[in-house]
Design an enzyme around this catalytic site. Structure first.
Site, PDB file in Angstrom:
ATOM      1  N   THR A 203       0.844  -1.194   0.000  1.00  0.00           N
ATOM      2  CA  THR A 203       0.000   0.000   0.000  1.00  0.00           C
ATOM      3  C   THR A 203       0.880   1.245   0.000  1.00  0.00           C
ATOM      4  OG1 THR A 203      -1.852  -1.064   1.132  1.00  0.00           O
ATOM      5  CG2 THR A 203      -1.721   1.319   1.293  1.00  0.00           C
ATOM      6  N   PHE A 205       1.106   5.160   0.814  1.00  0.00           N
ATOM      7  CA  PHE A 205       0.520   6.207   1.647  1.00  0.00           C
ATOM      8  C   PHE A 205       1.075   7.555   1.218  1.00  0.00           C
ATOM      9  CE2 PHE A 205       0.175   2.383   4.103  1.00  0.00           C
ATOM     10  CZ  PHE A 205      -0.927   2.530   4.937  1.00  0.00           C
TER      11      PHE A 205
END
Length: 311
Positions: A203, A205
């Site tokens: 992921t 960010f």
């Protein structure tokens, strides 16, 4: 809990009961030193919490129930910055983030990549688990594993919050998908670890702050510059081709380009883009000038150092 004092802005009743005392302690600590506070979405133990600790080792993570709460914490001065997931290598972009970013009034000042490995945790034996609660992104990242084990996915606002909720329910048939550390926080048993449908599950960010200067704990070091922008092309044939053509002719690499519709419109398409470079670079300035000419509007959301090479 009361709205005043250190817990101002927190919606404590939205957190599962086992998470509330931990949230309260972290909120009080962050309120004592807001210049070190890093807001994140989710309960303590969530992947966003892990990302906040990795990106800001000396920071004070501030748990917030949803993305808008985390953004408001920065806008209100209760946190120096927020770290928000924007996309996942398996499940694509995080829902609503393209609308929240421009509306927030905050600036992207950095990025962080977090490898994702979920764990199944609960209060009963693994062979008795019938449902798994977690954030929709986590459920999507593990959908093949869940299907293979005949476990029904159940959506919850965040991963660690699901672990807290499972602890509150104390139902041996209901487990949570969350980072492994959440099991210890909420008194659950680890039933399976290293769950992912693909090894590349990561992921990305972004760090949001009130100004263009990066938070003190994340001064940019090394790496090429990235610029994130949004724009809306004119409603004419070949509008997008003309709008982004300047990036090709000026040798600017577009690493991400996504379209989305706002307010239910199917005619006014907006675009989100990540490009290599920073304003002030002659080639990027020329590309942005051409993009602006062929667009209804253009807005730069932030310029920051790459945390990972796009080459």
């Amino acid at each position: 809990m009361a709205d005043g004092g250190p817990l101002r802005g927190q919606r404590m009743e939205n957190f599962a009961a086992p998470a509330r005392p931990i949230v309260a302690r972290m909120t009080v600590a962050a309120a004592a030193e807001p210049a070190r506070a890093v807001a994140f979405q989710g309960a303590p133990g969530a992947n966003s919490h892990v990302a906040a600790v990795e990106a800001f080792p000396d920071g004070l993570p501030l748990p917030c129930f949803d993305f808008s709460d985390a953004i408001d914490a920065v806008k209100d001065g209760r946190a120096d910055c927020a770290i928000i997931p924007i996309e996942n290598s398996l499940h694509g972009r995080v829902a609503d983030i393209h609308f929240l970013l421009p509306e927030s009034g905050l600036v992207i000042t950095g990025e962080h990549f977090l490898p994702i490995r979920h764990a199944l945790m609960g209060a009963g034996p693994r062979d008795g688990i019938r449902q798994a609660m977690s954030h929709p992104q986590a459920l999507g990242q593990c959908r093949h594993w869940l299907k293979a084990h005949e476990i029904e996915p159940v959506s919850y606002p965040d991963t660690a919050g699901a672990a807290a909720k499972v602890a509150e329910l104390a139902d041996p048939a209901i487990a949570a998908l969350a980072p492994p550390a959440a099991a210890g926080l909420y008194g659950l048993d680890l039933l399976a670890t290293d769950i992912a449908d693909a090894d590349h599950n990561t992921t990305r960010f972004v760090v949001l702050a009130r100004g263009s200067k990066p938070p003190a704990a994340q001064e940019p070091v090394g790496g090429e510059w990235m610029t994130t922008l949004i724009f809306e092309v004119r409603n004419v044939p070949a509008a997008l081709y003309k709008a982004v053509g300047g990036f090709a002719t000026n040798g600017v690499n577009i690493t991400k380009l996504e379209s989305y519709q706002r307010n239910g419109s199917f005619s006014a398409t907006e675009f989100y883009a990540d490009v290599v470079g920073k304003p002030g670079d002659a080639n990027l300035d020329h590309a942005l000038e051409e993009l602006g000419f062929h667009s209804k509007w253009l807005r730069v959301l932030g310029t920051y150092r790459q945390a990972r090479s796009r080459g």
